[in-house]
Write a protein that holds these residues in place. Structure first.
Motif, PDB file in Angstrom:
ATOM      1  N   LYS A  15       0.920  -1.358   0.212  1.00 27.39           N
ATOM      2  CA  LYS A  15      -0.015  -0.055  -0.157  1.00 27.39           C
ATOM      3  C   LYS A  15       1.046   1.287   0.086  1.00 27.39           C
ATOM      4  CE  LYS A  15      -0.349   0.184   5.065  1.00 27.39           C
ATOM      5  NZ  LYS A  15      -1.286   0.136   6.199  1.00 27.39           N
ATOM      6  N   TYR A  16       2.312   1.096   0.250  1.00 32.65           N
ATOM      7  CA  TYR A  16       3.158   2.374   0.234  1.00 32.65           C
ATOM      8  C   TYR A  16       3.596   2.743  -0.970  1.00 32.65           C
ATOM      9  CZ  TYR A  16       3.276   0.850   4.945  1.00 32.65           C
ATOM     10  OH  TYR A  16       2.983   0.271   6.231  1.00 32.65           O
ATOM     11  N   LYS A  17       3.363   2.003  -2.024  1.00 33.71           N
ATOM     12  CA  LYS A  17       3.739   2.308  -3.457  1.00 33.71           C
ATOM     13  C   LYS A  17       2.919   3.704  -3.773  1.00 33.71           C
ATOM     14  CE  LYS A  17       3.664   0.908  -8.230  1.00 33.71           C
ATOM     15  NZ  LYS A  17       3.001  -0.035  -9.311  1.00 33.71           N
ATOM     16  N   GLY A  18       3.555   4.752  -4.157  1.00 34.90           N
ATOM     17  CA  GLY A  18       3.251   5.797  -4.440  1.00 34.90           C
ATOM     18  C   GLY A  18       2.929   6.947  -3.337  1.00 34.90           C
ATOM     19  N   GLU A  19       3.368   6.313  -2.133  1.00 37.47           N
ATOM     20  CA  GLU A  19       3.152   7.154  -0.944  1.00 37.47           C
ATOM     21  C   GLU A  19       4.607   7.389  -0.243  1.00 37.47           C
ATOM     22  OE1 GLU A  19       0.420   8.423   0.173  1.00 37.47           O
ATOM     23  OE2 GLU A  19      -0.819   7.589  -1.645  1.00 37.47           O
ATOM     24  N   VAL A  20       5.257   6.367  -0.416  1.00 39.80           N
ATOM     25  CA  VAL A  20       6.609   6.563   0.200  1.00 39.80           C
ATOM     26  C   VAL A  20       7.849   6.554  -0.700  1.00 39.80           C
ATOM     27  CG1 VAL A  20       8.261   5.316   1.783  1.00 39.80           C
ATOM     28  CG2 VAL A  20       5.897   5.307   2.498  1.00 39.80           C
ATOM     29  N   VAL A  21       8.635   7.442  -0.747  1.00 43.30           N
ATOM     30  CA  VAL A  21       9.555   7.662  -1.723  1.00 43.30           C
ATOM     31  C   VAL A  21      10.902   6.812  -1.686  1.00 43.30           C
ATOM     32  CG1 VAL A  21      11.163   9.483  -3.044  1.00 43.30           C
ATOM     33  CG2 VAL A  21       8.726   9.887  -2.792  1.00 43.30           C
ATOM     34  N   LEU A  22      11.371   6.043  -2.506  1.00 37.28           N
ATOM     35  CA  LEU A  22      12.610   5.243  -2.348  1.00 37.28           C
ATOM     36  C   LEU A  22      13.604   5.696  -3.273  1.00 37.28           C
ATOM     37  CD1 LEU A  22      14.343   2.764  -1.101  1.00 37.28           C
ATOM     38  CD2 LEU A  22      13.251   1.499  -3.009  1.00 37.28           C
ATOM     39  N   THR A  23      14.767   6.111  -2.853  1.00 34.01           N
ATOM     40  CA  THR A  23      16.100   6.261  -3.694  1.00 34.01           C
ATOM     41  C   THR A  23      17.143   5.432  -3.201  1.00 34.01           C
ATOM     42  OG1 THR A  23      17.095   7.919  -4.965  1.00 34.01           O
ATOM     43  CG2 THR A  23      16.961   8.442  -2.788  1.00 34.01           C
ATOM     44  N   GLY A  24      18.341   5.640  -3.745  1.00 28.15           N
ATOM     45  CA  GLY A  24      19.598   4.976  -3.387  1.00 28.15           C
ATOM     46  C   GLY A  24      20.577   4.636  -4.497  1.00 28.15           C
ATOM     47  N   LEU A  25      21.367   3.679  -4.464  1.00 31.08           N
ATOM     48  CA  LEU A  25      22.346   3.234  -5.326  1.00 31.08           C
ATOM     49  C   LEU A  25      21.899   1.860  -5.947  1.00 31.08           C
ATOM     50  CD1 LEU A  25      25.630   4.334  -3.452  1.00 31.08           C
ATOM     51  CD2 LEU A  25      24.274   5.642  -5.165  1.00 31.08           C
ATOM     52  N   GLY A  26      21.610   1.908  -7.003  1.00 33.31           N
ATOM     53  CA  GLY A  26      21.522   0.653  -7.737  1.00 33.31           C
ATOM     54  C   GLY A  26      21.874   0.544  -9.292  1.00 33.31           C
ATOM     55  N   THR A  27      21.923  -0.727  -9.837  1.00 28.26           N
ATOM     56  CA  THR A  27      22.036  -0.848 -11.200  1.00 28.26           C
ATOM     57  C   THR A  27      20.955  -0.869 -12.108  1.00 28.26           C
ATOM     58  OG1 THR A  27      21.768  -3.055 -11.260  1.00 28.26           O
ATOM     59  CG2 THR A  27      23.880  -2.471 -10.526  1.00 28.26           C
ATOM     60  N   PRO A  28      21.057  -0.120 -13.420  1.00 33.31           N
ATOM     61  CA  PRO A  28      19.836   0.229 -14.311  1.00 33.31           C
ATOM     62  C   PRO A  28      18.991  -1.258 -14.413  1.00 33.31           C
ATOM     63  CG  PRO A  28      21.841   1.200 -14.986  1.00 33.31           C
ATOM     64  CD  PRO A  28      22.181   0.488 -13.949  1.00 33.31           C
ATOM     65  N   ASN A  29      19.661  -2.337 -14.805  1.00 35.10           N
ATOM     66  CA  ASN A  29      18.915  -3.405 -14.942  1.00 35.10           C
ATOM     67  C   ASN A  29      18.194  -4.032 -13.770  1.00 35.10           C
ATOM     68  OD1 ASN A  29      19.916  -3.458 -17.745  1.00 35.10           O
ATOM     69  ND2 ASN A  29      21.397  -4.876 -17.475  1.00 35.10           N
ATOM     70  N   GLN A  30      18.847  -3.872 -12.667  1.00 29.71           N
ATOM     71  CA  GLN A  30      18.047  -4.201 -11.304  1.00 29.71           C
ATOM     72  C   GLN A  30      16.878  -3.555 -11.067  1.00 29.71           C
ATOM     73  OE1 GLN A  30      20.609  -3.001  -8.265  1.00 29.71           O
ATOM     74  NE2 GLN A  30      20.448  -5.068  -7.121  1.00 29.71           N
ATOM     75  N   MET A  31      16.972  -2.038 -11.541  1.00 31.91           N
ATOM     76  CA  MET A  31      15.930  -1.326 -10.926  1.00 31.91           C
ATOM     77  C   MET A  31      14.859  -0.812 -12.207  1.00 31.91           C
ATOM     78  SD  MET A  31      16.511  -0.829  -7.796  1.00 31.91           S
ATOM     79  CE  MET A  31      15.283   0.723  -7.306  1.00 31.91           C
ATOM     80  N   LYS A  32      14.995  -1.335 -13.474  1.00 39.59           N
ATOM     81  CA  LYS A  32      14.227  -0.680 -14.335  1.00 39.59           C
ATOM     82  C   LYS A  32      12.701  -0.901 -14.231  1.00 39.59           C
ATOM     83  CE  LYS A  32      16.471  -0.957 -18.135  1.00 39.59           C
ATOM     84  NZ  LYS A  32      17.533  -1.410 -19.404  1.00 39.59           N
ATOM     85  N   GLN A  33      12.355  -2.078 -13.725  1.00 36.95           N
ATOM     86  CA  GLN A  33      10.905  -2.740 -13.601  1.00 36.95           C
ATOM     87  C   GLN A  33      10.337  -1.551 -12.626  1.00 36.95           C
ATOM     88  OE1 GLN A  33      12.175  -6.588 -11.700  1.00 36.95           O
ATOM     89  NE2 GLN A  33      10.077  -6.133 -10.927  1.00 36.95           N
ATOM     90  N   PHE A  34      11.075  -1.258 -11.636  1.00 38.36           N
ATOM     91  CA  PHE A  34      10.642  -0.638 -10.507  1.00 38.36           C
ATOM     92  C   PHE A  34      10.386   1.101 -10.952  1.00 38.36           C
ATOM     93  CE2 PHE A  34      13.027  -4.224  -8.216  1.00 38.36           C
ATOM     94  CZ  PHE A  34      11.628  -4.650  -7.943  1.00 38.36           C
ATOM     95  N   VAL A  35      11.428   1.398 -11.852  1.00 37.94           N
ATOM     96  CA  VAL A  35      11.336   2.886 -12.246  1.00 37.94           C
ATOM     97  C   VAL A  35       9.813   2.768 -13.263  1.00 37.94           C
ATOM     98  CG1 VAL A  35      12.107   4.546 -13.958  1.00 37.94           C
ATOM     99  CG2 VAL A  35      13.644   3.303 -12.057  1.00 37.94           C
ATOM    100  N   LYS A  36       9.755   1.722 -14.065  1.00 38.62           N
ATOM    101  CA  LYS A  36       8.609   1.816 -15.107  1.00 38.62           C
ATOM    102  C   LYS A  36       7.361   1.642 -14.444  1.00 38.62           C
ATOM    103  CE  LYS A  36      11.243   0.624 -19.012  1.00 38.62           C
ATOM    104  NZ  LYS A  36      11.513  -0.075 -20.377  1.00 38.62           N
TER     105      LYS A  36
END
Length: 361
Positions: free
Chosen positions: A267-288
């Motif tokens: 339920k936190y999706k869109g409510e809590v902002v996440l950032t950090g250090l990750g690789t593009p391939n690892q994070m691509k699905q979560f950005v999209k």
């Protein structure tokens, strides 16, 4: 998807093979041979640098990551292994399956006995590895720390992905911009002893003392131990313990992807902002899917490549690790050694929906 070579200003900071049991460690080894047989480590280092000296043929390098199954470190070490082929050396990756403070010690001892020319280490604990690294140096083996530093007196060089201060401060700014500079925030780190994580976090805390962040409150630093499931659980725990949490910084590739996975299905999706250090391939699905808007990293391939060339230059007597010396690092060009034997790869780069499809690593 095509792999893109990053621009010089960005590539610096964007920021798996055959298995063999180590006799003394029972761990994993990955080798990639060069074109010449390796010579044993020399018993003593050259008295002074000779920049004109050629790189020695047949150098033996060993990468010792925090843990062998960390995706980010696998990318990094593979790049270093490939780089060794360019100067007719051999390189391999060995390491523990866990990231505990003492897990790397037996590997250092074995690599010393094997007579490697250089040991390249991403230290789980800066001090726990110091004694064994000193023993390796006494036998003429060069020590290059990368990603996470060992104590300076125990190594010759530290290949830093970016200025530690820049990493820490930029993470706070990135999160603050996305949450409007107000609210409770938390940090999800790797292990409690990780040198790089702790240094970045100290700069984050210092950045938060600035007037522009007076409405941001750091409520917790949690540790996922660079373990996917534990990082997932720590994210869940943070969100349950702090119902008013507005954002999380996770400056570890394992942690940020685990946190994104939890948030994306909650339920936190869109409510809590996440950032950090990750690789593009690892994070691509979560950005999209909208879970993560922005995150940062350097290019781990460039970091591994630079580390390999630095180890070769040290082992060949081209450099000694002294401040002001210049290193020729293949396709990356020249790098200058800074204070305390530190070489910085370059400045930060931010990934978001507008550029993430341009990268493949």
């Amino acid at each position: 998807m095509m792999t893109r070579t990053l621009p010089r200003f960005a590539s610096a900071f964007l920021a798996a093979g055959a298995l063999l049991a180590l006799a003394a460690c029972g761990g994993t080894t990955k080798d990639s041979p060069g074109t010449a047989s390796a010579a044993p480590a020399q018993s003593s280092a050259p008295a002074s640098a000779n920049p004109a000296a050629p790189l020695k043929q047949g150098l033996k390098l060993a990468f010792l990551p925090k843990q062998i199954n960390n995706p980010y470190l696998t990318i990094l070490d593979n790049a270093g292994i490939e780089a060794a082929k360019e100067f007719a050396g051999t390189a391999k990756e060995v390491g523990p399956s866990d990231a505990s403070a003492s897990s790397q010690i037996s590997y250092i001892n074995t690599l010393t006995q094997q007579g490697q020319d250089a040991i390249l280490i991403s230290a789980n604990d800066a001090n726990a590895v110091c004694g064994p690294l000193k023993q390796a140096r006494d036998k003429g083996i060069k020590i290059v720390a990368y990603d996470s530093d060992a104590a300076p007196e125990c190594r010759d060089l530290f290949i830093n992905q970016a200025s530690s201060e820049e990493v820490g401060r930029s993470q706070v700014k990135l999160l603050s911009d996305m949450i409007g500079g107000k609210g409770e925030i938390a940090i999800l780190s790797a292990t409690a002893n990780a040198t790089n994580q702790n240094t970045w976090i100290e700069f984050m805390k210092d950045e938060l003392t600035k007037p522009e962040y007076k409405d941001l409150k750091l409520v917790k630093v949690a540790y996922g131990d660079d373990d996917d499931q534990k990082s997932f659980q720590q994210t869940q725990g943070l969100l349950q313990a702090y119902p008013d949490l507005k954002g999380i910084i996770s400056p570890t590739t394992v942690g940020v992807s685990a946190a994104a996975r939890y948030i994306s299905g909650s339920k936190y999706k869109g409510e809590v902002v996440l950032t950090g250090l990750g690789t593009p391939n690892q994070m691509k699905q979560f950005v999209k899917d909208g879970t993560v808007r922005k995150f940062a990293l350097w290019n781990p391939k460039d970091l591994g490549y630079l580390a390999a060339y630095a180890a070769a230059a040290l082992s060949s007597g081209q450099i000694t690790g002294a401040e002001g010396e210049t290193l020729k690092a293949g396709r990356l060009g020249e790098r200058t050694i800074g204070k305390n034997g530190e070489i910085i790869l370059g400045p930060p780069f931010t990934f978001d929906a507008s550029n993430i499809d341009e990268f493949d690593f």
